[in-house]
Design a protein around this motif. Structure first.
Motif, PDB file in Angstrom:
ATOM      1  N   LYS A  55      26.482   4.083  -3.620  1.00  0.00           N
ATOM      2  CA  LYS A  55      25.903   3.620  -2.146  1.00  0.00           C
ATOM      3  C   LYS A  55      26.809   2.709  -1.575  1.00  0.00           C
ATOM      4  O   LYS A  55      27.933   2.210  -2.042  1.00  0.00           O
ATOM      5  CB  LYS A  55      24.828   2.864  -2.712  1.00  0.00           C
ATOM      6  CG  LYS A  55      23.655   3.594  -3.160  1.00  0.00           C
ATOM      7  CD  LYS A  55      22.362   2.623  -3.427  1.00  0.00           C
ATOM      8  CE  LYS A  55      21.317   3.438  -4.079  1.00  0.00           C
ATOM      9  NZ  LYS A  55      20.241   2.529  -4.467  1.00  0.00           N
ATOM     10  N   TYR A  56      26.668   2.631  -0.266  1.00  0.00           N
ATOM     11  CA  TYR A  56      27.599   1.888   0.538  1.00  0.00           C
ATOM     12  C   TYR A  56      26.742   0.413   1.115  1.00  0.00           C
ATOM     13  O   TYR A  56      25.796   0.653   1.759  1.00  0.00           O
ATOM     14  CB  TYR A  56      27.850   2.558   1.857  1.00  0.00           C
ATOM     15  CG  TYR A  56      28.775   3.685   1.747  1.00  0.00           C
ATOM     16  CD1 TYR A  56      30.298   3.529   1.993  1.00  0.00           C
ATOM     17  CD2 TYR A  56      28.394   4.985   1.354  1.00  0.00           C
ATOM     18  CE1 TYR A  56      31.201   4.565   1.917  1.00  0.00           C
ATOM     19  CE2 TYR A  56      29.308   6.229   1.365  1.00  0.00           C
ATOM     20  CZ  TYR A  56      30.678   5.882   1.416  1.00  0.00           C
ATOM     21  OH  TYR A  56      31.371   6.951   1.065  1.00  0.00           O
ATOM     22  N   ALA A  72      21.711  -1.084   1.939  1.00  0.00           N
ATOM     23  CA  ALA A  72      22.619  -0.033   1.475  1.00  0.00           C
ATOM     24  C   ALA A  72      22.169   1.432   1.748  1.00  0.00           C
ATOM     25  O   ALA A  72      21.132   1.645   2.227  1.00  0.00           O
ATOM     26  CB  ALA A  72      22.569   0.014  -0.005  1.00  0.00           C
ATOM     27  N   PHE A  73      23.310   2.267   1.983  1.00  0.00           N
ATOM     28  CA  PHE A  73      23.138   3.640   2.352  1.00  0.00           C
ATOM     29  C   PHE A  73      23.842   4.606   1.436  1.00  0.00           C
ATOM     30  O   PHE A  73      24.527   4.179   0.613  1.00  0.00           O
ATOM     31  CB  PHE A  73      23.768   3.963   3.840  1.00  0.00           C
ATOM     32  CG  PHE A  73      23.210   3.113   4.754  1.00  0.00           C
ATOM     33  CD1 PHE A  73      22.192   3.636   5.839  1.00  0.00           C
ATOM     34  CD2 PHE A  73      23.215   1.667   5.245  1.00  0.00           C
ATOM     35  CE1 PHE A  73      21.415   2.911   6.694  1.00  0.00           C
ATOM     36  CE2 PHE A  73      22.739   1.103   6.254  1.00  0.00           C
ATOM     37  CZ  PHE A  73      21.576   1.829   6.913  1.00  0.00           C
ATOM     38  N   MET A  74      23.311   5.784   1.606  1.00  0.00           N
ATOM     39  CA  MET A  74      23.802   6.690   0.884  1.00  0.00           C
ATOM     40  C   MET A  74      24.928   7.372   1.043  1.00  0.00           C
ATOM     41  O   MET A  74      25.908   8.118   0.487  1.00  0.00           O
ATOM     42  CB  MET A  74      22.845   7.925   0.339  1.00  0.00           C
ATOM     43  CG  MET A  74      21.564   7.351  -0.388  1.00  0.00           C
ATOM     44  SD  MET A  74      20.289   8.691  -0.475  1.00  0.00           S
ATOM     45  CE  MET A  74      21.241   9.662  -1.865  1.00  0.00           C
ATOM     46  N   ILE A  80      21.315   7.376   6.074  1.00  0.00           N
ATOM     47  CA  ILE A  80      20.414   7.612   4.932  1.00  0.00           C
ATOM     48  C   ILE A  80      20.311   6.254   4.209  1.00  0.00           C
ATOM     49  O   ILE A  80      21.029   6.086   3.103  1.00  0.00           O
ATOM     50  CB  ILE A  80      20.523   8.644   3.959  1.00  0.00           C
ATOM     51  CG1 ILE A  80      20.855  10.105   4.746  1.00  0.00           C
ATOM     52  CG2 ILE A  80      19.465   8.950   2.900  1.00  0.00           C
ATOM     53  CD1 ILE A  80      21.431  11.096   4.003  1.00  0.00           C
ATOM     54  N   ALA A  81      19.232   5.452   4.628  1.00  0.00           N
ATOM     55  CA  ALA A  81      19.148   4.129   3.959  1.00  0.00           C
ATOM     56  C   ALA A  81      18.665   4.273   2.489  1.00  0.00           C
ATOM     57  O   ALA A  81      17.821   5.099   2.497  1.00  0.00           O
ATOM     58  CB  ALA A  81      18.239   3.173   4.531  1.00  0.00           C
ATOM     59  N   LYS A 119      16.194   7.251  -0.284  1.00  0.00           N
ATOM     60  CA  LYS A 119      16.637   8.573   0.510  1.00  0.00           C
ATOM     61  C   LYS A 119      15.959   8.436   1.599  1.00  0.00           C
ATOM     62  O   LYS A 119      15.772   9.433   2.458  1.00  0.00           O
ATOM     63  CB  LYS A 119      16.337   9.634  -0.281  1.00  0.00           C
ATOM     64  CG  LYS A 119      16.761   9.831  -1.714  1.00  0.00           C
ATOM     65  CD  LYS A 119      16.354  11.004  -2.358  1.00  0.00           C
ATOM     66  CE  LYS A 119      17.060  10.993  -3.630  1.00  0.00           C
ATOM     67  NZ  LYS A 119      16.684  12.363  -4.656  1.00  0.00           N
ATOM     68  N   GLY A 120      16.406   7.343   2.646  1.00  0.00           N
ATOM     69  CA  GLY A 120      16.029   7.492   3.818  1.00  0.00           C
ATOM     70  C   GLY A 120      14.505   7.084   4.287  1.00  0.00           C
ATOM     71  O   GLY A 120      14.227   6.948   5.696  1.00  0.00           O
TER      72      GLY A 120
END
Length: 211
Positions: A55-56, A72-74, A80-81, A119-120
């Protein structure tokens, strides 16, 4: 500007350890759209990925360096949160109901919303808050739709409205104004409204007290 530099220094110093790649900075315009022109930006975000993590991690700030959200995002395009998000806002006369909500002296910012994405999509319980930390609204989501119990509280922590959602639509009885009114919904359509008299409310309170 001094406060902005201090915040950036602290953030970069704290997060640079353990990151597998250089932290990136992106800008947002007045419509909250990505822009390459930093002079038109009203906010910005710094993000990066921890070593061994897919994750970012993201922190978004306003133009003056005040934290707006963490999450965080994928993906590195931040579309894609995934994971817990925390949103922040200013303490003001509007969200303190003209001073009727007691707030810690000197406090300027507060957590306004918390919740999770998977997953968003919004999933589980999301909570919004008053500046003093009391819950304002409690909403449940399933696959980005309202699903489950909804509760709304006034500034004193008293439940004012409650009901159930099913796949984004109101269903069943919804209590309004602290139980003074009951609205019944079927597939998001209002079927009936019943207002309770003061005598009925007193009887219910008395019964609840004995229980």
């Amino acid at each position: 500007m001094k406060r902005l530099l201090i915040l950036l220094f602290v953030f970069l110093g704290y997060t640079s350890i353990g990151y597998s790649q250089v932290l990136k900075k992106i800008y947002f315009d007045a419509k909250d759209q990505l822009t390459n022109d930093s002079t038109q930006a009203v906010s910005y975000a710094i993000y990066g990925r921890v070593s061994g993590d897919e994750k970012y991690v993201v922190k978004k700030f306003d133009a003056d360096g005040y934290l707006m959200l963490t999450g965080a995002f994928m993906d590195d395009s931040l579309k894609i949160a995934d994971g817990k998000f925390v949103f922040y806002d200013w303490v003001s006369d509007v969200n303190t109901l003209d001073g009727t909500i007691p707030v810690q002296q000197g406090k300027e910012r507060f957590v306004t919303i918390t919740g999770n994405y998977v997953k968003g999509l919004k999933q589980g319980t999301w909570v919004s808050f008053y500046p003093d930390g009391k819950a304002k609204n409690v909403v449940n989501f399933k696959d980005d739709l309202f699903d489950g119990e909804f509760k709304s509280f006034n500034a004193k922590g008293v439940l004012t409205d409650s009901g159930l959602y099913s796949k984004g639509k109101k269903n069943g009885p919804w209590l309004r104004s602290g139980g003074k009114q009951v609205d019944t919904y079927e597939n998001d359509k209002l079927i009936s409204t019943v207002k309770k008299s003061r005598k009925e409310l007193q009887a219910e309170e008395l019964k609840a007290g004995k229980g």
